[in-house]
Design a protein around this motif. Structure first.
Motif, PDB file in Angstrom:
ATOM      1  N   VAL A  47     -76.946 -31.330  23.108  1.00  0.00           N
ATOM      2  CA  VAL A  47     -77.449 -30.349  24.070  1.00  0.00           C
ATOM      3  C   VAL A  47     -78.368 -29.392  23.320  1.00  0.00           C
ATOM      4  CG1 VAL A  47     -76.850 -28.708  25.883  1.00  0.00           C
ATOM      5  CG2 VAL A  47     -75.228 -30.526  25.270  1.00  0.00           C
ATOM      6  N   ASP A  48     -79.661 -29.584  23.496  1.00  0.00           N
ATOM      7  CA  ASP A  48     -80.645 -28.759  22.790  1.00  0.00           C
ATOM      8  C   ASP A  48     -81.981 -28.870  23.513  1.00  0.00           C
ATOM      9  OD1 ASP A  48     -82.612 -27.785  20.806  1.00  0.00           O
ATOM     10  OD2 ASP A  48     -80.898 -27.802  19.438  1.00  0.00           O
ATOM     11  N   PRO A  49     -82.625 -27.742  23.799  1.00  0.00           N
ATOM     12  CA  PRO A  49     -83.904 -27.814  24.511  1.00  0.00           C
ATOM     13  C   PRO A  49     -85.058 -28.310  23.637  1.00  0.00           C
ATOM     14  CG  PRO A  49     -83.388 -25.533  23.973  1.00  0.00           C
ATOM     15  CD  PRO A  49     -82.193 -26.353  23.579  1.00  0.00           C
ATOM     16  N   ASN A  50     -84.846 -28.333  22.323  1.00  0.00           N
ATOM     17  CA  ASN A  50     -85.914 -28.679  21.390  1.00  0.00           C
ATOM     18  C   ASN A  50     -85.888 -30.179  21.100  1.00  0.00           C
ATOM     19  OD1 ASN A  50     -87.233 -29.142  18.769  1.00  0.00           O
ATOM     20  ND2 ASN A  50     -87.518 -26.913  18.792  1.00  0.00           N
ATOM     21  N   GLN A  51     -86.946 -30.873  21.507  1.00  0.00           N
ATOM     22  CA  GLN A  51     -86.975 -32.321  21.352  1.00  0.00           C
ATOM     23  C   GLN A  51     -86.906 -32.751  19.886  1.00  0.00           C
ATOM     24  OE1 GLN A  51     -90.371 -34.183  23.129  1.00  0.00           O
ATOM     25  NE2 GLN A  51     -89.682 -36.277  22.686  1.00  0.00           N
ATOM     26  N   SER A  52     -87.600 -32.040  19.006  1.00  0.00           N
ATOM     27  CA  SER A  52     -87.595 -32.430  17.591  1.00  0.00           C
ATOM     28  C   SER A  52     -86.207 -32.223  16.981  1.00  0.00           C
ATOM     29  CB  SER A  52     -88.644 -31.647  16.812  1.00  0.00           C
ATOM     30  OG  SER A  52     -88.374 -30.257  16.843  1.00  0.00           O
ATOM     31  N   MET A  53     -85.492 -31.180  17.418  1.00  0.00           N
ATOM     32  CA  MET A  53     -84.135 -30.947  16.903  1.00  0.00           C
ATOM     33  C   MET A  53     -83.192 -32.059  17.367  1.00  0.00           C
ATOM     34  SD  MET A  53     -82.363 -29.077  14.969  1.00  0.00           S
ATOM     35  CE  MET A  53     -80.624 -28.948  14.556  1.00  0.00           C
ATOM     36  N   ARG A  54     -83.364 -32.479  18.616  1.00  0.00           N
ATOM     37  CA  ARG A  54     -82.519 -33.574  19.106  1.00  0.00           C
ATOM     38  C   ARG A  54     -82.806 -34.857  18.306  1.00  0.00           C
ATOM     39  NH1 ARG A  54     -84.426 -31.834  24.058  1.00  0.00           N
ATOM     40  NH2 ARG A  54     -85.418 -33.862  24.485  1.00  0.00           N
ATOM     41  N   ALA A  55     -84.068 -35.074  18.006  1.00  0.00           N
ATOM     42  CA  ALA A  55     -84.427 -36.268  17.217  1.00  0.00           C
ATOM     43  C   ALA A  55     -83.817 -36.197  15.819  1.00  0.00           C
ATOM     44  CB  ALA A  55     -85.955 -36.387  17.137  1.00  0.00           C
ATOM     45  N   ASN A  56     -83.848 -35.014  15.189  1.00  0.00           N
ATOM     46  CA  ASN A  56     -83.236 -34.843  13.864  1.00  0.00           C
ATOM     47  C   ASN A  56     -81.736 -35.104  13.914  1.00  0.00           C
ATOM     48  OD1 ASN A  56     -85.637 -34.191  12.607  1.00  0.00           O
ATOM     49  ND2 ASN A  56     -85.376 -31.976  12.850  1.00  0.00           N
ATOM     50  N   LEU A  57     -81.077 -34.560  14.943  1.00  0.00           N
ATOM     51  CA  LEU A  57     -79.626 -34.757  15.084  1.00  0.00           C
ATOM     52  C   LEU A  57     -79.297 -36.236  15.282  1.00  0.00           C
ATOM     53  CD1 LEU A  57     -78.740 -31.707  17.368  1.00  0.00           C
ATOM     54  CD2 LEU A  57     -77.967 -32.047  15.016  1.00  0.00           C
ATOM     55  N   ARG A  58     -80.096 -36.883  16.106  1.00  0.00           N
ATOM     56  CA  ARG A  58     -79.873 -38.309  16.363  1.00  0.00           C
ATOM     57  C   ARG A  58     -80.003 -39.112  15.053  1.00  0.00           C
ATOM     58  NH1 ARG A  58     -80.265 -41.625  21.001  1.00  0.00           N
ATOM     59  NH2 ARG A  58     -80.685 -39.773  22.271  1.00  0.00           N
ATOM     60  N   ASN A  59     -80.983 -38.750  14.242  1.00  0.00           N
ATOM     61  CA  ASN A  59     -81.192 -39.426  12.961  1.00  0.00           C
ATOM     62  C   ASN A  59     -80.010 -39.183  12.019  1.00  0.00           C
ATOM     63  OD1 ASN A  59     -82.797 -40.838  10.907  1.00  0.00           O
ATOM     64  ND2 ASN A  59     -82.955 -38.804   9.960  1.00  0.00           N
ATOM     65  N   MET A  60     -79.522 -37.929  11.986  1.00  0.00           N
ATOM     66  CA  MET A  60     -78.375 -37.611  11.126  1.00  0.00           C
ATOM     67  C   MET A  60     -77.142 -38.415  11.543  1.00  0.00           C
ATOM     68  SD  MET A  60     -78.624 -33.462  10.725  1.00  0.00           S
ATOM     69  CE  MET A  60     -79.953 -32.656   9.824  1.00  0.00           C
ATOM     70  N   LEU A  61     -76.881 -38.476  12.838  1.00  0.00           N
ATOM     71  CA  LEU A  61     -75.697 -39.188  13.324  1.00  0.00           C
ATOM     72  C   LEU A  61     -75.804 -40.688  13.068  1.00  0.00           C
ATOM     73  CD1 LEU A  61     -75.195 -37.297  16.709  1.00  0.00           C
ATOM     74  CD2 LEU A  61     -73.777 -37.077  14.668  1.00  0.00           C
ATOM     75  N   SER A  62     -77.010 -41.199  13.164  1.00  0.00           N
ATOM     76  CA  SER A  62     -77.199 -42.643  12.943  1.00  0.00           C
ATOM     77  C   SER A  62     -76.835 -43.032  11.523  1.00  0.00           C
ATOM     78  CB  SER A  62     -78.637 -43.053  13.263  1.00  0.00           C
ATOM     79  OG  SER A  62     -79.535 -42.499  12.316  1.00  0.00           O
ATOM     80  N   GLN A  63     -76.938 -42.079  10.580  1.00  0.00           N
ATOM     81  CA  GLN A  63     -76.576 -42.367   9.197  1.00  0.00           C
ATOM     82  C   GLN A  63     -75.075 -42.592   9.027  1.00  0.00           C
ATOM     83  OE1 GLN A  63     -78.474 -39.943   6.120  1.00  0.00           O
ATOM     84  NE2 GLN A  63     -80.032 -39.276   7.606  1.00  0.00           N
ATOM     85  N   ALA A  64     -74.301 -42.133  10.026  1.00  0.00           N
ATOM     86  CA  ALA A  64     -72.858 -42.407  10.015  1.00  0.00           C
ATOM     87  C   ALA A  64     -72.524 -43.578  10.927  1.00  0.00           C
ATOM     88  CB  ALA A  64     -72.089 -41.165  10.468  1.00  0.00           C
TER      89      ALA A  64
END
Length: 545
Positions: free
Chosen positions: A12-29
């Motif tokens: 839950v984040d209005p910032n598209q780039s932040m959501r993309a960063n979070l998605r990338n971090m989670l994918s590493q797990a």
């Protein structure tokens, strides 16, 4: 849970780039089941469609499309209050250090964890792993809760305390909360007291006070809460309960002062502002009530769960103030901004009726309130307080039949919590002894019919149906001394013939204690108590002297 790839996550984040960063971090797990939400509203719509193991939520949702007034904390309030997430959903707040110091200081609706920006992938995943691992330890208890088997969940907590000493206090906390849900407040109180013997824990103090409050030990609860606030001046839930304790003791002005102090510390919680408005209105402080209710309406504007009753509260306050122009504006806002529904129709008609009465248009008020009574019949989820307020409004302009019909419907609604005594009191307080007598006769007739129906069911051997019928009658007349022994006798017959069931036995014991309090010399009490003990011995249940 070692396989983190199985986790479902909502970002839950209005910032598209932040959501993309979070998605990338989670994918590493190895986490790939990830959905996005740009605002509180879109998050709620996502959660309504599916459940999530983990919610990562930005605190500042200010640029979210369409609901810029809600932050992450208010979203969490909505999710918890409306039970959209289960207690074991992992909710992690992402926030800056400056915001964190304000949020954590108020100890308000604590998420599972906070992650301060900026953070590394390792820091985020460490917090997620910690939360998931903890949840795994508690999973057997959680599963029992989900199945509705709270007794088994309590047993799992006891086992969990023994196997996982580092989580002993958390298991004890869950056990006490489950005991409270079952109504075993004395045992829950004992659990909290044992915890507090080891070290001062703020949530244990609060839990202890809640148990004391639930047992109507208001002075003790007051003392416990005051001690808690002396050491934790920003523990907000303690203010809320302390205000209710003052109210229970008839100390309305003290309750208002407590709530004003709490709002000054943490000004964004809608439920507290609403409570302050209600108390201020009751004490005649129209200014404070108006300010509080205006804030409630403004803050709830961005929630998916806007409640039209808030507009009624504000109109009622403005009517008491004599401000017809503002009251009219609030009604127009309600008509314009809320989706059409029976609830909104009822609230609009109530508010309009109040305004028409204030302006001296009694025929217009009568039409609006009659419409409100009809709309209430088709509504769902309106509060009992609102409906009782409508009863009073009807009585004020001599709509006696509408008032009586509405009160009778409240009596027959098992969710309302309105008993026969409550209904009669409403009419007595309004100075309508004639209606009180009529209501009492109607209810007595209904109760007599239910007792007769239960006797017929019992005679036919359908013991469970007889108990259900008498339990329904008890909700209408919990102190009826014809009904209490009939219900206790039916429960004892079921226990004796069909086997011992702890919840039913507890309910029966509660009824016998109520009989003892109301009429210690009742001719059937001794026999019923002896029968209860006989049934205990029959099934090998220990009898405490």
């Amino acid at each position: 849970m070692s396989d983190y790839a199985a986790l479902s996550v909502l970002l839950v984040d209005p910032n598209q780039s932040m959501r993309a960063n979070l998605r990338n971090m989670l994918s590493q797990a190895g986490i790939t089941s990830i959905d996005d939400a740009v605002s509180a509203g879109t998050a709620i719509r996502q959660i309504n469609k599916k459940s999530y193991d983990v919610i990562l939520c930005e605190y500042d949702l200010g640029s979210g499309a369409g609901d810029s007034g809600q932050d992450g904390q208010q979203l969490l309030e909505d999710l918890r209050h409306h039970k959209l997430i289960v207690p074991w959903t992992i909710f992690i707040m992402l926030t800056s250090e400056g915001v964190y110091s304000k949020v954590i200081g108020a100890a308000e609706l604590t998420p599972t964890d906070y992650v301060l920006k900026p953070f590394t992938v390792d820091a985020l995943l460490q917090r997620v792993r910690k939360a998931v691992d903890r949840r795994e330890v508690f999973m057997r208890a959680y599963q029992m809760i989900e199945l509705g088997n709270l007794r088994k969940a309590i047993a799992e907590c006891v086992t969990g305390e023994e196997k996982n000493p580092r989580y002993a206090a958390d298991f004890a906390r869950l056990r006490a909360e489950l005991l409270s849900q079952l109504g075993d407040l004395a045992e829950a109180e004992r659990v909290y007291q044992l915890l507090l013997m080891t070290k001062p824990i703020a949530w244990a103090h609060l839990g202890l006070a809640r148990c004391q409050f639930g047992q109507q030990k208001y002075v003790e609860a007051q003392s416990t809460l005051q001690e808690l606030l002396n050491h934790n001046t920003q523990y907000m839930a303690a203010y809320d309960l302390l205000a209710r304790t003052h109210q229970a003791l008839g100390q309305q002005e003290a309750a208002k002062k407590i709530l004003e102090d709490a709002v000054a510390i943490s000004p964004n919680m809608v439920h507290r502002l609403r409570h302050l408005g209600d108390v201020a209105f009751e004490t005649g402080d129209v200014g404070v009530a108006e300010k509080a209710f205006k804030q409630v309406v403004a803050k709830a504007k961005y929630s998916e769960f806007r409640n039209p009753e808030d507009h009624v509260r504000l109109v009622k306050t403005l009517v008491k103030k004599g401000d017809a122009n503002q009251a009219s504006g609030v009604i127009r806002d309600m008509e314009r901004s809320l989706r059409a529904s029976a609830n909104v129709d009822a609230c609009r008609a109530i508010a309009s009726g109040l305004l028409q009465e204030m302006m001296g248009n009694l025929s217009g008020a009568a039409n609006e309130l009659t419409n409100a009574v009809n709309a209430v019949g088709a509504s769902r989820g309106l509060s009992t307080d609102l409906k009782i307020g409508l009863v009073h409004s009807c009585l004020n302009i001599k709509l006696d039949q509408q008032a009586s019909d509405l009160m009778l419907n409240l009596m027959n609604d098992t969710e309302s919590g309105v008993s026969m005594d409550d209904a009669v009191q409403v009419f007595e307080k309004a100075g309508r002894h004639d209606l009180a007598e009529g209501m009492g006769e109607q209810i007595k007739h209904q109760v007599d019919e239910l007792i007769a129906h239960a006797a017929e069911q019992r005679g036919q051997g359908d013991l469970r149906a007889a108990v259900d019928t008498l339990s329904a009658a008890l909700r209408k007349a919990p102190g009826n001394m014809s009904l209490l022994p009939a219900a206790a006798s039916a429960m004892l017959k079921q226990l004796d013939d069909l086997g011992w069931e702890a919840p039913l036995a507890e309910q029966c014991q509660f009824l016998l204690e109520r009989m003892r309090r109301l009429d210690p010399d009742h001719p059937t009490l001794e026999t019923l108590m002896a029968q209860y003990q006989h049934t205990q011995r029959k099934y090998g249940i220990s009898v405490v002297a």
